[in-house]
Design an enzyme around this catalytic site. Structure first.
Site, PDB file in Angstrom:
ATOM      1  CG  HIS A 124      37.890  40.663  31.342  1.00 51.22           C
ATOM      2  ND1 HIS A 124      38.597  41.445  32.222  1.00 51.22           N
ATOM      3  CD2 HIS A 124      37.136  39.827  32.099  1.00 51.22           C
ATOM      4  CE1 HIS A 124      38.269  41.124  33.467  1.00 51.22           C
ATOM      5  NE2 HIS A 124      37.388  40.141  33.419  1.00 51.22           N
ATOM      6  CG  ASP A 125      40.876  43.869  30.418  1.00 48.30           C
ATOM      7  OD1 ASP A 125      40.942  44.768  29.558  1.00 48.30           O
ATOM      8  OD2 ASP A 125      39.871  43.699  31.142  1.00 48.30           O
ATOM      9  N   GLY A 142      40.734  36.992  34.144  1.00 46.20           N
ATOM     10  CA  GLY A 142      40.984  38.317  33.602  1.00 46.20           C
ATOM     11  C   GLY A 142      42.339  38.883  33.967  1.00 46.20           C
TER      12      GLY A 142
END
Length: 262
Positions: A124-125, A142
């Protein structure tokens, strides 16, 4: 008229998904709502694509990839987050790419013309640039930032919130726990450590002898001369007057929030 998408009868496509012209979808693939796939993209069999996800044109997602799934983060509470993938990427078997998180910017981004080989994971991200190669089983935790033309060898991994600068090369099995400056090669020794510059990669991308020489000099200043980081940065600032590449390296160092891999 533009050719209509070609969808295998066993595929499951949510009515709210939007597929561009000449998109092909393989057997037993599932495409959820709020998914957009650009013209000419090919989605292989047994893939799962969930939204919100935006995929550009002329991408090739092979088989058994899981794209746009929920972030693997305990802080995620179901808020709306996105995955955005650019154009002309090749995403091989069993690759996983997660959407962003609400407190991490909300978007995971993949640029253009990247190769993500089998079992690659992008968490994520993350923000991945263009023309990168992620070899088999390479992994981003992440919030990782990856510059253009980065190569990750097999089983390499990058710790959360780290940055890898443009044209860097991570060797097989390297585990990176700090920022990797642009142009740098990292090889294994318990954990990854710098081992020179990616001179061969730079030559292939059109860097001439003078540019490579300036980058080598900067590398020696940062890693070989034994200088404290503050003093090394002072010398790099002087070298940067005559080299935009050294300026880019110094700007990368100055903008970091995590320790520099050194």
């Amino acid at each position: 008229m533009s050719p209509a998408p070609a969808i295998h009868p066993s595929a499951s496509i949510d009515p709210a998904a939007r597929l561009g012209a000449d998109v092909r979808v393989g057997a037993f693939t599932s495409i959820g709502a709020d998914v957009e796939i650009g013209d000419g993209s090919v989605i292989g069999p047994h893939c799962s694509i969930t939204g919100p996800t935006r995929i550009g044109r002329d991408n090739h997602i092979v088989g058994h990839a899981a794209i746009g799934g929920d972030p693997q983060d305990k802080k995620f509470k179901g808020e709306r987050t996105e995955l955005v993938i650019g154009d002309r990427n090749t995403i091989r078997e069993f690759v996983t790419i997660n959407r962003g998180t609400g407190d991490g910017g909300g978007i995971t981004r993949i640029g253009d013309d990247n190769w993500l080989l089998a079992y690659t994971h992008v968490a994520h991200d993350c923000n991945v640039g263009n023309f990168c190669v992620f070899s088999n089983n390479s992994t981003l935790a992440g919030h990782v930032q990856i510059g253009d033309w980065v190569i990750m060898s097999g089983f390499a991994g990058v710790h959360q919130f780290c940055r890898v600068g443009a044209h860097a090369f991570l060797g097989m099995g390297v585990l990176v726990s700090g920022d990797v400056p642009p142009y740098t090669m990292v090889a294994t020794e318990a954990q990854g450590r710098p081992r020179g510059i990616n001179s061969e990669g730079l030559k292939r991308r059109g860097f001439d002898a003078d540019r490579i020489s300036a980058i080598k000099r900067a590398y020696r200043t940062l890693y070989v001369a034994g200088l404290p980081l503050a003093e090394a940065k002072q010398q790099l600032a002087e070298q940067a007057r005559d080299s935009a590449d050294v300026r880019a390296l110094l700007d990368f160092i100055e903008s970091g929030e995590r320790p520099l891999l050194r």
